[in-house]
Design an enzyme around this catalytic site. Structure first.
Site, PDB file in Angstrom:
ATOM      1  N   ASP A  19      -1.542  -0.820   6.057  1.00 54.08           N
ATOM      2  CA  ASP A  19      -1.658  -0.211   7.378  1.00 54.08           C
ATOM      3  C   ASP A  19      -3.073  -0.090   7.900  1.00 54.08           C
ATOM      4  OD1 ASP A  19      -2.538   3.080   7.130  1.00 54.08           O
ATOM      5  OD2 ASP A  19      -2.055   1.978   5.317  1.00 54.08           O
TER       6      ASP A  19
ATOM      7  N   ASP B 291      -0.279   5.230   0.899  1.00 52.98           N
ATOM      8  CA  ASP B 291      -0.598   6.195   1.958  1.00 52.98           C
ATOM      9  C   ASP B 291      -0.731   5.500   3.310  1.00 52.98           C
ATOM     10  OD1 ASP B 291      -0.774   8.492   0.281  1.00 52.98           O
ATOM     11  OD2 ASP B 291      -2.738   7.831  -0.388  1.00 52.98           O
TER      12      ASP B 291
ATOM     13  N   ASP C 210       0.868  -1.169   0.000  1.00 50.64           N
ATOM     14  CA  ASP C 210       0.000   0.000   0.000  1.00 50.64           C
ATOM     15  C   ASP C 210       0.913   1.231   0.000  1.00 50.64           C
ATOM     16  OD1 ASP C 210      -2.390   1.638   0.466  1.00 50.64           O
ATOM     17  OD2 ASP C 210      -1.637   1.832   2.514  1.00 50.64           O
TER      18      ASP C 210
END
Length: 221
Positions: free
Chosen positions: A167, A9, A7
């Site tokens: 995250d 961001d 991922d």
């Protein structure tokens, strides 16, 4: 070697300050109230449309205005890199994984233009063999299709031989539905406790990631 998909961001970069600045500049342009950085950070992860659906609902803005707000935001967001930072150890971890022979990919809900702008800003434009962005497919995370596409490009579609690093709740749900083990970075934009998110392993510093990948890659599928 095991492919590793990331991922962006909240995982590789802390882009919330740039997103926050672009959001508030857009809101000020229509004389709407602005939002705190922490509030905007809570809305990141689902892509631009989800971000603005949450902002419009939070501020009780007429939903009819959302499309124009998104368009105004995107003019600011395309090249917003000045306030964004790599998380410590990211460049070194990516280098170590690449040197070890792991194919690297990116699966993000961020649109492709700002994704490439951020990668170029940090000198990471050539690190990833495949990039699946938020506007690459009709589906976005938490749907599994974006991650499936990244894995297909890196591993011929063998989901048992890939790892995903993310995250957030969006990443955990995507990985679970895609059948790809998740390595959860715990210092990103997650809103729920780590224990509530399905993951194969969790880490809080990128200097731990290469060894973690090696240990998980050695396990039988």
């Amino acid at each position: 070697m095991t492919p590793v998909v990331f991922d962006l961001d909240g995982t590789l970069i802390d882009s919330a300050p740039d997103i926050h600045a672009a959001v508030n500049a857009t809101l000020r342009s229509v004389d709407a109230p602005t939002l705190s950085l922490d509030r905007v950070r809570m809305f990141i992860g689902g892509g631009v449309d989800v971000l603005w659906r949450k902002i419009v609902a939070d501020l009780n803005i007429d939903p009819v205005a959302r499309a124009d707000l998104v368009a105004a935001f995107m003019t600011r967001y395309h090249t917003a890199t000045g306030l964004t930072a790599l998380y410590p150890g990211v460049a070194e971890a990516l280098g170590a994984l690449a040197d070890a022979g792991h194919p690297l990919g990116l699966c993000t809900n961020k649109p492709m233009i700002p994704t490439r702008a951020n990668l170029a800003h940090f000198g990471l434009g050539s690190v990833f063999s495949v990039i699946v962005a938020g506007d690459s497919l009709p589906q976005r995370k938490p749907a599994p299709e974006p991650l499936w596409a990244a894995v297909a490009a890196l591993a011929g579609g063998d989901r048992t031989q890939a790892l995903y690093v993310g995250d957030s709740e969006f990443d955990a749900a995507c990985a679970a539905s895609a059948g790809v083990p998740l390595l959860l970075f715990t210092r990103g934009y997650r809103q729920r406790p780590v224990a509530e998110l399905p993951h194969a392993a969790a880490f809080d510093a990128f200097d731990r990631l290469p060894a973690l990948v090696s240990s998980l890659a050695a396990l039988p599928p």
